[in-house]
Design a protein around this motif. Structure first.
Motif, short mmCIF file in Angstrom:
data_model
loop_
_atom_site.label_atom_id
_atom_site.label_comp_id
_atom_site.label_asym_id
_atom_site.label_seq_id
_atom_site.Cartn_x
_atom_site.Cartn_y
_atom_site.Cartn_z
N THR A 1 95.35 1.12 142.83
CA THR A 1 96.74 0.67 142.71
C THR A 1 97.53 1.67 141.88
O THR A 1 98.65 2.04 142.24
CB THR A 1 96.79 -0.70 142.00
N ILE A 2 96.91 2.10 140.77
CA ILE A 2 97.60 3.02 139.87
C ILE A 2 97.82 4.37 140.55
O ILE A 2 98.92 4.92 140.54
CB ILE A 2 96.78 3.22 138.58
N ASN B 1 91.67 2.24 150.53
CA ASN B 1 91.85 0.80 150.46
C ASN B 1 91.41 0.12 151.76
O ASN B 1 90.75 -0.92 151.74
CB ASN B 1 93.32 0.47 150.16
N GLU C 1 100.47 3.97 143.22
CA GLU C 1 101.78 3.64 142.68
C GLU C 1 102.38 4.84 141.93
O GLU C 1 103.56 5.14 142.06
CB GLU C 1 101.65 2.42 141.77
N TYR C 2 101.55 5.52 141.14
CA TYR C 2 102.04 6.68 140.39
C TYR C 2 102.45 7.79 141.36
O TYR C 2 103.50 8.42 141.18
CB TYR C 2 100.97 7.19 139.41
N ARG D 1 89.97 -1.33 143.32
CA ARG D 1 91.37 -1.56 143.67
C ARG D 1 92.31 -1.31 142.50
O ARG D 1 93.41 -0.83 142.70
CB ARG D 1 91.57 -2.99 144.16
N THR D 2 91.86 -1.65 141.29
CA THR D 2 92.77 -1.47 140.16
C THR D 2 93.14 0.00 139.96
O THR D 2 94.33 0.32 139.99
CB THR D 2 92.16 -2.11 138.90
N SER E 1 103.48 7.45 144.32
CA SER E 1 104.71 7.03 144.97
C SER E 1 105.91 7.16 144.01
O SER E 1 106.99 7.62 144.40
CB SER E 1 104.50 5.61 145.47
N LEU E 2 105.70 6.77 142.72
CA LEU E 2 106.79 6.88 141.73
C LEU E 2 107.20 8.34 141.53
O LEU E 2 108.38 8.66 141.49
CB LEU E 2 106.33 6.28 140.40
#
Lengths: 527, 145
Positions: free
Chosen positions: A175-176, A211, A179-180, A171-172, A182-183
Motif C-alpha cells: 500500500t505504501i 497485489n 501510494e507513495y 499488503r501493508t 502515486s503521490l
C-alpha cells in the motif's frame, strides 16, 4: 500333528484314535473340563470334539473351546443330524461338523472322513486367521489414515491462516509503495520530470501486479477448499467498469498496449458479486496484456443478450492464439501456454483457472475462441438483474454441483421504507446466510432468501439474526434497527425438479404487495 | 494542523452543524507511512487528521479528540482492531463515531466480526484513494480548502 480328542464314549474314542493313528499325536480327554485344561496348557494343531459331553453340550461346548483356544481348528462330532445344530456350531466357531452315524461306521470310513475334515478345518482356520490379520491391518491403516487426515486438515487450516497473515504483511508495505509512487508521480511532494513520472508509473503498475498475485494466491487456496463466500446482488456493470478501467488502462499504457473498452453507455443492471466480477475481468485483461502481440492490442467488449437475459464480457487479444488441443487445459492451475510471454510478467499461471471458478460463482459461463496466429478471445457471461432468471440459474448451479439438502424459501420483512436502513438490515441478513444461500431484495424493507442446508432450523437462523440485530442496534450510530420478521414460505428437497414449486412460490412473493410484519409474531427486537 | 488538545476543546458534537466546522478524521495504524499518505492525500481538503499508532492509543485519542470518523487498521500492536472497535462502541463517549476499517486482511470472518462489532465500512489495502475519499464523504463533508 498334535490333536486333542474330547470324547466320553470309549468306543467312539477308540475309533477316532485308530483313524488318527498315522502321523498324529493324539491326546484324549473324556470331559470338556479336562479338554479345556489340556488346551490351556498345551498347543494343539487341531481339536476333534464330541458335542454331547457330560459337562458341556452343543454350541455351548464349541463356545467354551473357542474361549480357551480361539484359533485352533475345531471339528465336532455329533449324533444329532440337525441343520439347525450344524449352523449353530459353525456360527460359534467350529470349522466342520461330522455325523457319527456316517463317519464312525468302519475304521476305513472314519480315517478318510476325519482326516479330510481335519485337513479342511486347518485350512479354513488358516484363511480365517489370515482374514483377521488383514482386517486388523486394514483397521490400523484406516486409523492411521484418519489420523493423517486430521493432521492434514489441521495443517491446511494453519497454511490458510499463514497465507492470510502473509498476504496481510505483504499488503501493508505494498500500500505504501503504491501510494507513495502515486503521490510522487502526481507531483504532490514536488515537481517530477517526464522520465521520473514514467518510471513511477511502472512502479505503481508492478505493485498492482504483486497485489493481483497475492489475491490469486489467496483465492486459489480458498476456491480449492470451497470456502469462498459469494454475495450476488443487483449491481451496475457501468459502475464496475468505471472503477476497473482506469488502473487497467494505466497498466496497458505503461506496456505500450492499445487497450480499449467497447461498451454502450447504457448498460443493463446485472446480478453479480461485484468483487468477484472485478477479479474475473482483471485476470482476463492482465492475461491478455501478457500474451498479446507486438504491437499489442486488447479489446474489452460488452454485449447485452436480452433473449438469454445475460451480458457477455469479452477480452480479445492479438496474441499467438491457443491451439485447439490446449484450449481445455488452459484453465488448469499453474499452466501457461507454450507461446512466449510478451514481457517480463510471468505470474503463477493461476489467473485463468481462478477467473473460471469466479464466473461459475457468479452464475455465468466462461468461453474461449482462439485462432492460432490471430489471437484469442476470452469471455464470460453474467446474468442481468432479473430475480426470476437468477433464481433458475442459481438452482441449476446447485443441482449441477450435486449439492445435497433442502431448499427453503424465506421471506424477511422490516418496517422501513428507508433505503439506507434497508441497506443496513440487508448487510445484517447477509451476514447470517451461509455460503450457497441467495438473498433477493424485493423492495425496501422486504427480502426473499433461498437457503440451502442439510437441515434448516428456522429458530437457529432467527437466533443468529436476533443476536446480530441486537449487536448492530446497540452499536449503530444512526440509532437502533427496526424489527425484522422471518416467515418460512416453503421447503423442498433439492432435486432437478425443485425449480418449479420453489419458483412458483417465489413468483407469488414477488407479485405480492409489501406485507406488513405479522402482528401475531413477536418481532425480533422484542424476542 | 492544530494540536489535538486544542481541537478537542472546540469540537462540535452536533452533526447537524457539520457544514460550519472543520471535519476531523482519526487515523489509527501502526505504520507511520499510512498516516503520511493519508495526510498528503487529504491536504487539499479542509479537514484535520489526527494520529494514533496502536490500538489503545486509538481509543484514548478518540475519547479525547472526538473525531467525526475513524479510519483504522485491524492488525495492530497493543489493541487488536476488533477489540478496539468493541471498546469504542462500548464507550458512551465514542459509541456513535463511524469507523472505517482499512485492512490488508481478506478473511471474510474478520470482516464479519468487524461489522458485528460495529464498524461502518471495510476497505481493503491497497485502497484506491478515490474509494477512501468517497467512503469518508459519507461521514464528513469534504470540501477543497
Amino acid at each position: 500333528m498334535r490333536i486333542l480328542l474330547i470324547e466320553d464314549n470309549d468306543d467312539h474314542a477308540i475309533l477316532c484314535r485308530m483313524a488318527l493313528s498315522e502321523g498324529h499325536d493324539v491326546v484324549t480327554a473324556v470331559t470338556l473340563g479336562e479338554g479345556l485344561s489340556l488346551l490351556a496348557a498345551v498347543d494343539f494343531d487341531a481339536v476333534l470334539s464330541d458335542l454331547t459331553l457330560p459337562d458341556g453340550e452343543g454350541a455351548t461346548a464349541v463356545e467354551r473351546v473357542r474361549e480357551v483356544a480361539p484359533s485352533t481348528p475345531l471339528v465336532v462330532l455329533t449324533n444329532h443330524n440337525s441343520q439347525e445344530l450344524e449352523d449353530s456350531v459353525i456360527r460359534h466357531g467350529a470349522q466342520d461338523f461330522l455325523l457319527k452315524s456316517q463317519v464312525l461306521v468302519s475304521a476305513k470310513t472314519a480315517r478318510s472322513a476325519i482326516n479330510r475334515a481335519l485337513h479342511h478345518a486347518i485350512h479354513r482356520q488358516q484363511s480365517l486367521d489370515e482374514q483377521a490379520r488383514l482386517v486388523g491391518e486394514l483397521r490400523d491403516s484406516q486409523l492411521q489414515l484418519q489420523k493423517q487426515n486430521d493432521q492434514l486438515s489441521e495443517l491446511c487450516k494453519t497454511a490458510q491462516k499463514f497465507v492470510d497473515n502473509v498476504s496481510h504483511e505483504f499488503r501493508t508495505p505494498l500500500t505504501i509503495i503504491r501510494e507513495y509512487a502515486s503521490l510522487i508521480r502526481e507531483g504532490v511532494v514536488g515537481d517530477v520530470n517526464a522520465q521520473q513520472a514514467e518510471m513511477l508509473n511502472v512502479l505503481e503498475d508492478r505493485s498492482d501486479d504483486l497485489n493481483t498475485m497475492i489475491d490469486d494466491m489467496l483465492d486459489v487456496s480458498r476456491l480449492e477448499s470451497g470456502i469462498v463466500s459469494v454475495r450476488r446482488k443487483e449491481c451496475s456493470l457501468r459502475d464496475v467498469l468505471d472503477r476497473l478501467m482506469p488502473p487497467l488502462l494505466r497498466k496497458a499504457e505503461v506496456r505500450k498496449i492499445d487497450l480499449d473498452l467497447e461498451a454502450d453507455e447504457e448498460l443493463p443492471l446485472i446480478w453479480a458479486d461485484a468483487e468477484k466480477l472485478s477479479r474475473t475481468l482483471i485476470n482476463l485483461v492482465v492475461n491478455a496484456i501478457k500474451f498479446c502481440g507486438q504491437p499489442g492490442v486488447v479489446r474489452v467488449g460488452v454485449e447485452h443478450d436480452p433473449v438469454a437475459a445475460e451480458v457477455s464480457i469479452t477480452v480479445k487479444d492479438n496474441g499467438p492464439g491457443i491451439p485447439a488441443d490446449q484450449c481445455e487445459m488452459i484453465y488448469e492451475r499453474f499452466r501457461q501456454p507454450v507461446a512466449a510471454v510478451r514481457q517480463s510478467t510471468k505470474g503463477f499461471g493461476l489467473g485463468l483457472g481462478i477467473a473460471k471458478d469466479l464466473v461459475d460463482l457468479n452464475l455465468g459461463k466462461m468461453f474461449l475462441h482462439s485462432v492460432v496466429g490471430e489471437g484469442s478471445t476470452f469471455g464470460f457471461t453474467v446474468p442481468i438483474a432479473d430475480p426470476r432468471g437468477v433464481l433458475d440459474r442459481y438452482l441449476q448451479r446447485l443441482v449441477d454441483a450435486e449439492t445435497q439438502g433442502m431448499t427453503r424459501l424465506v421471506e424477511l420483512t422490516a418496517d422501513t421504507t428507508d433505503t439506507a436502513t434497508s441497506g443496513d438490515i440487508e448487510k445484517l441478513i447477509e451476514m447470517q446466510l451461509f455460503r450457497d444461500d441467495q438473498l433477493f431484495a424485493i423492495s425496501d424493507g422486504r427480502w426473499a432468501a433461498v437457503m440451502i442446508a442439510p437441515s434448516f432450523e428456522q429458530s437457529q437462523f432467527e437466533e443468529r439474526l436476533m443476536k446480530g440485530h441486537a449487536r448492530q442496534s446497540r452499536n449503530r450510530p444512526r440509532g437502533p434497527l427496526p424489527e425484522v420478521s422471518v416467515r418460512e414460505v416453503g421447503c423442498w428437497q433439492l432435486t432437478a425438479d425443485t425449480g418449479s414449486p420453489l419458483a412458483k412460490a417465489f413468483d407469488a412473493l414477488l407479485s405480492q404487495p409489501s406485507a406488513k410484519p405479522d402482528p401475531s409474531r413477536e418481532g425480533l427486537a422484542h424476542a | 494542523m492544530m494540536p489535538t488538545l486544542q481541537r478537542a476543546s472546540t469540537k462540535r458534537r452536533n452533526r447537524a452543524t457539520l457544514g460550519t466546522h472543520t471535519p476531523e478524521i482519526l487515523c489509527v495504524d501502526d505504520d507511520p507511512a499510512i498516516h503520511t499518505a493519508l495526510q498528503l492525500r487529504l491536504r487539499d481538503y479542509d479537514v484535520n487528521v489526527s494520529q494514533a499508532f496502536y490500538g489503545m492509543q486509538g481509543v484514548s485519542e478518540a475519547v479525547r479528540s472526538q473525531p467525526d470518523v475513524i479510519v483504522m487498521d485491524l492488525a495492530m500492536p497493543n489493541g487488536d482492531g476488533l477489540y478496539v472497535i468493541e471498546c469504542l462502541r462500548n464507550n458512551p463517549a465514542t459509541c456513535s463515531i463511524p469507523i472505517v476499517v482499512l485492512s490488508g486482511m481478506r478473511d471474510p470472518s474478520r470482516k464479519r466480526q468487524a461489522f458485528d462489532n460495529g464498524a461502518e465500512a471495510f476497505l481493503m489495502k491497497p485502497v484506491a484513494f478515490a474509494d477512501l475519499v468517497e467512503e469518508l464523504s459519507h461521514y464528513v463533508e469534504l470540501t477543497k480548502g
